[in-house]
Structures are given as structure tokens and as C-alpha cells.
Design a protein around this motif. Structure first.
Motif: not given
Length: 368
Positions: A199-202, A231-236, A292-293
Motif C-alpha cells: 500500500l503505497v502512499d502518494v 492510497i491518498g484520497t482514493r484507493l487504486t 509505505l507511508s
């Protein structure tokens, strides 16, 4: 800035391990002893000594070629079976002194440890502070990465030469021979790598690290049992986009698929969405989940804490890699990070190439 040649060579062995080569301490010691008998400052000797001592099987050769080309730079060593990709950046070279043997080949006279000293320094540099040229070199090093999860013993048994007696197959074999005694048939369980979920925080606070972390994720997907989400404001879900063999094509596909670059962070809501849609159905069950955040959370920290507990019950292990953990005086005081830590099995750094190598080792089962 110079680096001690043995430290450079040991760093090369670490890069090989990150690429999936089983270059353990015994092989590294053999490598250093072989170079003592040869010419440790000559590139071709460094290449062949490592190829003969650090590679255990045929699968290691291709990985060795990629890592050697990215780490030491220069043209391919003549006579090798594969082609070392030429790097886009040549690091500074310093004089290693006269060699005990003379050679007329210019590529052999390059001091290999000096050539790689800049690469070894780069391994420990924070991604956020890299120059454009250093980022280009980093891309070559990350392209040589691989990610192997720790193995799990399968429940189903398979025919084998050694193991426990398989009574059904043994009885069937006896019936085929008219009830005469036969050699017992054996079966055993096999080991398979666990699934890895990244899960990569962008979000905006992670923008200095997003490119490097997504390249790390691209290399991790080569194993075939890795799922990647942003992950950010949406999950893709971007596993399909990262399936491109070319890292540049993969990153371009991810850029087109992800709508929330450099936005805010809603870790609790997105983790709940992941668990509801994918995790509860089996993707996270028994898997190694890596977040990863930096842990910044715009939403309710209590929601994140509850979803992390839920994730921890499903997953085999939960690992959190925070690029800001390496900063002097860092403490996990951000609301999201503090709420998540009680449900984290391993809390590691994620700011540099060396930190990602340690993260890969933790995923393989090493202690953080």
C-alpha cells in the motif's frame, strides 16, 4: 567522498541479495578472498570473482548481470554470457595505484571499487535530497530489485522422494502388483512464498518518495505474488499497470490510472475500503502487508486504529515503512502513525535504497 573498497564490495553483495541472489556471508567471504588473489581494483576481475563465488544457480546469473551493470557501471565485461546494461550515469573514478599485472584493455584498468564508491554512497542517501543525475542512477539500481516473501508450508501434500509414507498411493501400488510388497510411496508438503500486498502512499507529503517507492513496487511485482495499491484520497489497484516490464512504461501507466496524486491522506477510510473489497475476501488473509507511508492522517485516528487491528487479525504480518523515521529526533507523534503502531509487527525506515534493502529482508522473514 571515498568509500573503503571492502565496504563497497560488501555493499555490492547486499545489492545482490536485494535482487534475489543468495549471497550469504560465506559466499561474500569467498568473494573477498578471491579478489585478494586476483586484482581487486580491476573491473573484469571483480566481475568474474563475484560471478563464480556469489551465484549459486543459473537463475542468479541474469540478476547478477543487472546488479553489476547498475552498481559498477561501464561497458559489459568481455566474454560473459549475458549483456550488462550500460548505465546512464558514470560515477567519478579515482586512481587505485599500479596493478600487479599489466593489461592492454582499457575497461580492465578501471578501478572498480572507486567506480562503485559513488553508488555505495548513493545507497544511503535520502530520496528527497537526490539530484536529477542521482535519481537517474537510482532508477537503474531499483530496476535490479526483487522481493521474496517468507515461505509458508502448503496444506496439500505432493508426491516426493522423501517425506512421510503416502498410505493411499502405497496401497494402490500394491494392488497393481497383486498384493505383493512394494517400496512405500512418499509425499510431503512444499513451501510457497506468501502473498505480499504493498500500500503505497502518494499523497502530497509523500511526493519526494513516491517515484522511488513505486519503482520498488514495480520490481516487487516481478515475483508474481505481489499486489500493489496506491492510497491518498482514493484507493487504486495498480498491479496490472505495474505488470509492464519496462519501468518507465509501468510508471506512466500508474500516473494515468491514479487520480489523487499529491492530495490529502485518508488512511483509515482507504484501509477500510481495502479490507471490505479485497482483504476480507482473501487477499490479505495470511499475507504480508506493507504500508509505505509517513502516517499523516486527515481523518479520524480512531478509525485508522480500528482498521489496523482488523488488518492485523487477517494478515500474517503487518510492516510499516516510514521514510521520515530516519530523520534525527523522529518520534511517531503524528496522529495516524501513533494510532497504527500498536497493530504493526515491524516499523522500519523507507527513505533510501539501503532502507528498502532492509525492508526486503524483513519481508523475507529477517528480524527488523
Amino acid at each position: 567522498m571515498d568509500t573503503d573498497p571492502p565496504a563497497v564490495l560488501v555493499g555490492f553483495a547486499r545489492a545482490l541479495r536485494a535482487a534475489g541472489v543468495d549471497a550469504g556471508p560465506d559466499r561474500v567471504q569467498s568473494y573477498l578472498r578471491a579478489l585478494d588473489a586476483l586484482r581487486p581494483g580491476v573491473r573484469s576481475d571483480v566481475y568474474w570473482a563475484g560471478r563464480l563465488t556469489l551465484c549459486a544457480d543459473r537463475d542468479d546469473l541474469e540478476r547478477y548481470e543487472r546488479v553489476f551493470g547498475a552498481y559498477f557501471g561501464g561497458a559489459p565485461v568481455r566474454g560473459n554470457g549475458g549483456a550488462v546494461p550500460p548505465p546512464r550515469l558514470r560515477v567519478a573514478v579515482r586512481d587505485a595505484g599500479p596493478s600487479p599485472r599489466t593489461t592492454t584493455r582499457t575497461e580492465d584498468t578501471t578501478a572498480a571499487p572507486a567506480l562503485a564508491s559513488g553508488t555505495e554512497i548513493l545507497r544511503h542517501r535520502d530520496f528527497a535530497g537526490l539530484t536529477a543525475a542521482e535519481r537517474e542512477q537510482l532508477r537503474w539500481l531499483l530496476a535490479a530489485f526483487t522481493l521474496r516473501a517468507e515461505a509458508r508450508r502448503t496444506a496439500r501434500r505432493h508426491p516426493a522422494r522423501r517425506g512421510a509414507v503416502d498410505p493411499r498411493r502405497t496401497v494402490r501400488e500394491m494392488l497393481r502388483h497383486g498384493g505383493e510388497p512394494v517400496r512405500p510411496r512418499m509425499h510431503s508438503r512444499t513451501d510457497r512464498p506468501r502473498r505480499v500486498v504493498l500500500l503505497v502512499d502518494v499523497s502530497g507529503s509523500m511526493s519526494p518518495y513516491a517515484d522511488a517507492l513505486l519503482r520498488f513496487a514495480h520490481a516487487a511485482t516481478r515475483g508474481g505474488s505481489t499486489e500493489v495499491f496506491t492510497i491518498g484520497t482514493r484507493l487504486t489497484r495498480v498491479t496490472r499497470e505495474l505488470a509492464h516490464r519496462d519501468p518507465e512504461a509501468a510508471l506512466a501507466a500508474v500516473a494515468a490510472a491514479v487520480p489523487d496524486w499529491r492530495g490529502g491522506t485518508r488512511l483509515g477510510e482507504l484501509l477500510r475500503a481495502f479490507l471490505d473489497r479485497w482483504g476480507q475476501r482473501g487477499m490479505a488473509r495470511g499475507a504480508i502487508v506493507v504500508l509505505l507511508s509517513d502516517g499523516w492522517e486527515r481523518g479520524d485516528p480512531a478509525l485508522l486504529a480500528g482498521q489496523m487491528r482488523r488488518l492485523h487479525r487477517l494478515a500474517h504480518r503487518v510492516i510499516w515503512a516510514n521514510p521520515r523515521k530516519a530523520r534525527p529526533g523522529y518520534a511517531p507523534l503524528a496522529a495516524g502513525m501513533a494510532a497504527a503502531l500498536p497493530s504493526v509487527d515491524a516499523f522500519v525506515e523507507g527513505h533510501s535504497l539501503a532502507a528498502l534493502e532492509r525492508l526486503a529482508a524483513v519481508v523475507r522473514g529477517a528480524e527488523p
